[in-house]
Design an enzyme around this catalytic site. Sequence first.
Site, PDB file in Angstrom:
ATOM      1  N   MET A  59     -35.255 -22.776  -5.830  1.00 37.36           N
ATOM      2  CA  MET A  59     -35.573 -22.145  -4.304  1.00 37.36           C
ATOM      3  C   MET A  59     -36.732 -22.788  -3.473  1.00 37.36           C
ATOM      4  O   MET A  59     -37.498 -23.477  -4.174  1.00 37.36           O
ATOM      5  CB  MET A  59     -35.786 -20.779  -4.524  1.00 37.36           C
ATOM      6  CG  MET A  59     -35.754 -20.096  -2.945  1.00 37.36           C
ATOM      7  SD  MET A  59     -36.423 -18.196  -2.961  1.00 37.36           S
ATOM      8  CE  MET A  59     -35.062 -17.653  -3.899  1.00 37.36           C
ATOM      9  N   CYS A  60     -36.250 -23.321  -2.351  1.00 38.28           N
ATOM     10  CA  CYS A  60     -37.455 -23.945  -1.602  1.00 38.28           C
ATOM     11  C   CYS A  60     -37.531 -23.419  -0.192  1.00 38.28           C
ATOM     12  O   CYS A  60     -36.987 -22.202   0.208  1.00 38.28           O
ATOM     13  CB  CYS A  60     -37.095 -25.464  -1.324  1.00 38.28           C
ATOM     14  SG  CYS A  60     -36.032 -25.786  -0.100  1.00 38.28           S
TER      15      CYS A  60
END
Length: 185
Positions: A59-60
């Site tokens: 995830m970013c």
Amino acid sequence: MHPALLGFLGLALLGALHAQDSIPVQTNFQQDKLTGRWYSIGLASNSNWFKEKKHLMKMCTTVISSTADGNLEVTSTYPKGDQCEKRNSLYTKTEQLGRFSYTSPRWGSKHDIRVVETNYEEYALVATQISKSTGSSTMVLLYSRTKELSPERLERFTQFSREQGLMDEDILILPQTDKCMADAA
């Protein structure tokens, strides 16, 4: 070149162009409501780089802001090894609200980006058609204002990705991480 092959290539190109035109854009798109911080929850793509890097992805965070001339500045911060890497992109508005274009300075690829569906406060579904000299690919992103989304939203992302011709192995719900989340503000 053989006439039958030329005909086939022409039909394939027409099919690809038609598929691109069939990707919807959010009705009554309101760009100012899309700005702010998002988490990348899901990513789907049939590109080679995605297949090669999929097992490393997490995830970013992505921060979207409007520029003075109505374009979008998109800054993504993501974990890469022990580092946090930032990538800035300028999405240029088109005549159609909710549709943007981007050309990668690094790869020379052209991106047709569409905000397919969003309620602005919870999630956004974004589809991108990528064209470069070696071929084209499709990418679908699922953004969320929080690190978690309802099963219904995740299912909608999966369903929409399949509608774009992506296979189950091309669809990834990104593993959560706390790494690089604070750096994105």
